[in-house]
Design a protein around this motif. Structure first.
Motif, PDB file in Angstrom:
ATOM      1  N   GLN A 157      11.999 -30.187  -0.193  1.00 40.03           N
ATOM      2  CA  GLN A 157      12.088 -29.939   1.240  1.00 40.03           C
ATOM      3  C   GLN A 157      10.749 -30.172   1.940  1.00 40.03           C
ATOM      4  N   GLU A 158       9.666 -29.727   1.353  1.00 36.30           N
ATOM      5  CA  GLU A 158       8.357 -29.900   1.976  1.00 36.30           C
ATOM      6  C   GLU A 158       7.968 -31.375   2.034  1.00 36.30           C
ATOM      7  N   VAL A 159       8.207 -32.096   0.955  1.00 38.76           N
ATOM      8  CA  VAL A 159       7.888 -33.524   0.935  1.00 38.76           C
ATOM      9  C   VAL A 159       8.740 -34.262   1.963  1.00 38.76           C
ATOM     10  N   ALA A 160      10.029 -33.921   2.015  1.00 34.37           N
ATOM     11  CA  ALA A 160      10.926 -34.577   2.967  1.00 34.37           C
ATOM     12  C   ALA A 160      10.492 -34.326   4.405  1.00 34.37           C
ATOM     13  N   GLU A 161      10.176 -33.084   4.747  1.00 34.67           N
ATOM     14  CA  GLU A 161       9.783 -32.758   6.119  1.00 34.67           C
ATOM     15  C   GLU A 161       8.503 -33.481   6.519  1.00 34.67           C
ATOM     16  N   THR A 162       7.544 -33.563   5.584  1.00 33.52           N
ATOM     17  CA  THR A 162       6.296 -34.263   5.887  1.00 33.52           C
ATOM     18  C   THR A 162       6.544 -35.748   6.126  1.00 33.52           C
ATOM     19  N   LEU A 163       7.334 -36.374   5.268  1.00 32.28           N
ATOM     20  CA  LEU A 163       7.598 -37.803   5.411  1.00 32.28           C
ATOM     21  C   LEU A 163       8.374 -38.104   6.692  1.00 32.28           C
ATOM     22  N   ILE A 164       9.348 -37.265   7.007  1.00 35.09           N
ATOM     23  CA  ILE A 164      10.149 -37.489   8.209  1.00 35.09           C
ATOM     24  C   ILE A 164       9.292 -37.389   9.466  1.00 35.09           C
ATOM     25  N   THR A 175      13.432 -34.816  15.248  1.00 39.36           N
ATOM     26  CA  THR A 175      14.007 -35.001  13.919  1.00 39.36           C
ATOM     27  C   THR A 175      14.541 -33.686  13.357  1.00 39.36           C
ATOM     28  N   LYS A 176      15.473 -33.821  12.439  1.00 39.17           N
ATOM     29  CA  LYS A 176      16.028 -32.632  11.778  1.00 39.17           C
ATOM     30  C   LYS A 176      16.356 -32.983  10.333  1.00 39.17           C
ATOM     31  N   LEU A 177      15.803 -32.211   9.411  1.00 37.85           N
ATOM     32  CA  LEU A 177      16.126 -32.365   8.001  1.00 37.85           C
ATOM     33  C   LEU A 177      17.426 -31.633   7.729  1.00 37.85           C
ATOM     34  N   GLU A 194      18.431 -36.067   3.472  1.00 38.24           N
ATOM     35  CA  GLU A 194      19.223 -36.544   4.604  1.00 38.24           C
ATOM     36  C   GLU A 194      18.613 -35.996   5.886  1.00 38.24           C
ATOM     37  N   PHE A 195      18.529 -36.831   6.909  1.00 35.70           N
ATOM     38  CA  PHE A 195      17.942 -36.372   8.169  1.00 35.70           C
ATOM     39  C   PHE A 195      18.478 -37.178   9.338  1.00 35.70           C
ATOM     40  N   VAL A 196      18.245 -36.677  10.537  1.00 35.07           N
ATOM     41  CA  VAL A 196      18.586 -37.415  11.758  1.00 35.07           C
ATOM     42  C   VAL A 196      17.338 -37.524  12.618  1.00 35.07           C
ATOM     43  N   ALA A 197      17.239 -38.620  13.345  1.00 31.76           N
ATOM     44  CA  ALA A 197      16.128 -38.851  14.269  1.00 31.76           C
ATOM     45  C   ALA A 197      16.724 -39.250  15.614  1.00 31.76           C
ATOM     46  N   GLN A 198      16.377 -38.492  16.644  1.00 34.73           N
ATOM     47  CA  GLN A 198      16.959 -38.713  17.965  1.00 34.73           C
ATOM     48  C   GLN A 198      15.991 -39.447  18.870  1.00 34.73           C
ATOM     49  N   ALA A 199      16.385 -40.646  19.310  1.00 35.74           N
ATOM     50  CA  ALA A 199      15.631 -41.444  20.268  1.00 35.74           C
ATOM     51  C   ALA A 199      16.311 -41.296  21.634  1.00 35.74           C
ATOM     52  N   PRO A 200      15.691 -41.800  22.699  1.00 40.18           N
ATOM     53  CA  PRO A 200      16.303 -41.661  24.028  1.00 40.18           C
ATOM     54  C   PRO A 200      17.693 -42.273  24.138  1.00 40.18           C
ATOM     55  N   THR A 201      17.957 -43.356  23.405  1.00 38.86           N
ATOM     56  CA  THR A 201      19.228 -44.069  23.568  1.00 38.86           C
ATOM     57  C   THR A 201      20.131 -44.043  22.341  1.00 38.86           C
ATOM     58  N   TYR A 202      19.698 -43.411  21.265  1.00 43.83           N
ATOM     59  CA  TYR A 202      20.534 -43.368  20.070  1.00 43.83           C
ATOM     60  C   TYR A 202      20.059 -42.254  19.147  1.00 43.83           C
ATOM     61  N   LEU A 207      19.331 -41.540   5.149  1.00 44.86           N
ATOM     62  CA  LEU A 207      19.167 -41.007   3.805  1.00 44.86           C
ATOM     63  C   LEU A 207      17.945 -41.665   3.185  1.00 44.86           C
ATOM     64  N   SER A 208      17.159 -40.913   2.448  1.00 45.82           N
ATOM     65  CA  SER A 208      15.980 -41.469   1.780  1.00 45.82           C
ATOM     66  C   SER A 208      15.901 -40.992   0.344  1.00 45.82           C
ATOM     67  N   ALA A 209      15.263 -41.807  -0.481  1.00 44.69           N
ATOM     68  CA  ALA A 209      14.970 -41.434  -1.863  1.00 44.69           C
ATOM     69  C   ALA A 209      13.523 -41.805  -2.141  1.00 44.69           C
ATOM     70  N   VAL A 210      12.790 -40.903  -2.783  1.00 47.80           N
ATOM     71  CA  VAL A 210      11.396 -41.179  -3.136  1.00 47.80           C
ATOM     72  C   VAL A 210      11.192 -40.892  -4.613  1.00 47.80           C
ATOM     73  N   CYS A 211      10.306 -41.660  -5.212  1.00 47.53           N
ATOM     74  CA  CYS A 211      10.040 -41.507  -6.643  1.00 47.53           C
ATOM     75  C   CYS A 211       8.667 -42.094  -6.954  1.00 47.53           C
ATOM     76  N   ILE A 212       8.060 -41.650  -8.034  1.00 53.25           N
ATOM     77  CA  ILE A 212       6.782 -42.200  -8.480  1.00 53.25           C
ATOM     78  C   ILE A 212       6.961 -42.794  -9.879  1.00 53.25           C
ATOM     79  N   GLY A 213       6.396 -43.972 -10.069  1.00 46.64           N
ATOM     80  CA  GLY A 213       6.433 -44.633 -11.362  1.00 46.64           C
ATOM     81  C   GLY A 213       5.552 -45.863 -11.313  1.00 46.64           C
ATOM     82  N   ASN A 214       5.086 -46.323 -12.439  1.00 51.05           N
ATOM     83  CA  ASN A 214       4.252 -47.525 -12.499  1.00 51.05           C
ATOM     84  C   ASN A 214       2.998 -47.424 -11.618  1.00 51.05           C
TER      85      ASN A 214
END
Length: 248
Positions: A157-164, A175-177, A194-202, A207-214
């Motif tokens: 949750q913390e990582v998601a909120e920061t990235l959003i 925005t809302k997580l 999962e999150f939503v982002a509200q702009a003036p017209t839409y 949905l996002s996925a994050v991972c670390i490797g290589n």
């Protein structure tokens, strides 16, 4: 969590555009299209006949159509040797209505809906979108990191909120997580949210996925206009759930 906060400037530089549509779609010469927003050029790779009287172009167009039909039918064997010479390979449909892309250089793969076009956006590793519904898209970004596991940045949750708030949406959007979770696959930890982002017209539902490797921080983001979420939800869940990192 502080480690992720310190990474935000570089993440923001690389990921900022990956969730939002480009304003306008203009036709350019040689069958290409270009969209622009804030000075970023987007080129939609398209093949079409430029002149009905040009027999060479017509033949090329017909050949392109035949290839697309073969791909749609899952008959890709004649093209495998050509595909494998590229850094990433487009495979046959692995699930009805989807195509697969594998980046052998950076070490990731995912599915995207059949019919989406690949576009090139500076600073992003790979982007596919529906040119009619530009909010319907998927993008992957890859940046170096010294971390070994996504959990080193904090809980989901913390990582998601920061990235959003800092990366995936402009600061002037509300925005809302909705939810965030963790899962493991092949020894790697993934955060999906999962999150939503509200702009003036839409409103974009994403949905996002994050991972670390290589030695890299991977981010995949897909979404659609809120008004089409009900229709696109299952497809987008397939996209985000298909995201896999492999060792290279």
């Amino acid at each position: 969590m502080a480690a992720l906060q310190n990474s935000v400037p570089s993440l923001h530089h690389t990921l900022f555009l990956n969730s939002f549509p480009q304003k306008g779609l203009q036709k350019h010469n040689h069958g290409a299209f270009s969209c622009c927003k804030r000075g970023v050029s987007v080129h939609v790779r398209a093949e079409q006949s430029t002149s009905a009287s040009d027999s060479s172009s017509s033949a090329h167009f017909q050949d392109s159509c035949r290839r697309r039909q073969l791909i749609a039918a899952g008959i890709t064997a004649p093209f495998i040797s050509i595909v494998d010479q590229t850094p990433f390979a487009f495979a046959a449909e692995t699930k009805k209505g989807f195509l697969s892309v594998t980046d052998k250089k950076d070490g990731y793969s995912f599915l995207y809906p059949f019919g989406w076009q690949e576009v090139v956006i500076e600073g992003q590793d790979k982007v596919f979108k529906d040119v009619i519904e530009p909010l319907e898209s998927v993008s992957v970004n890859v940046i170096p990191t010294s971390k070994q596991d996504i959990r080193d940045f904090g809980p989901p949750q913390e990582v998601a909120e920061t990235l959003i708030k800092k990366v995936l949406a402009p600061s002037n959007q509300k925005t809302k997580l909705i939810g965030a979770k963790e899962h493991e696959a092949d020894g790697k930890t993934y955060y999906t949210f999962e999150f939503v982002a509200q702009a003036p017209t839409y409103i974009r539902h994403a949905l996002s996925a994050v991972c670390i490797g290589n030695g890299k921080f991977y981010t995949l983001t897909t979404g659609a206009n809120e008004r089409r979420w009900g229709k696109m939800k299952d497809r987008l869940l397939t996209v985000v759930d298909s995201f896999q990192i492999f060792n290279v």
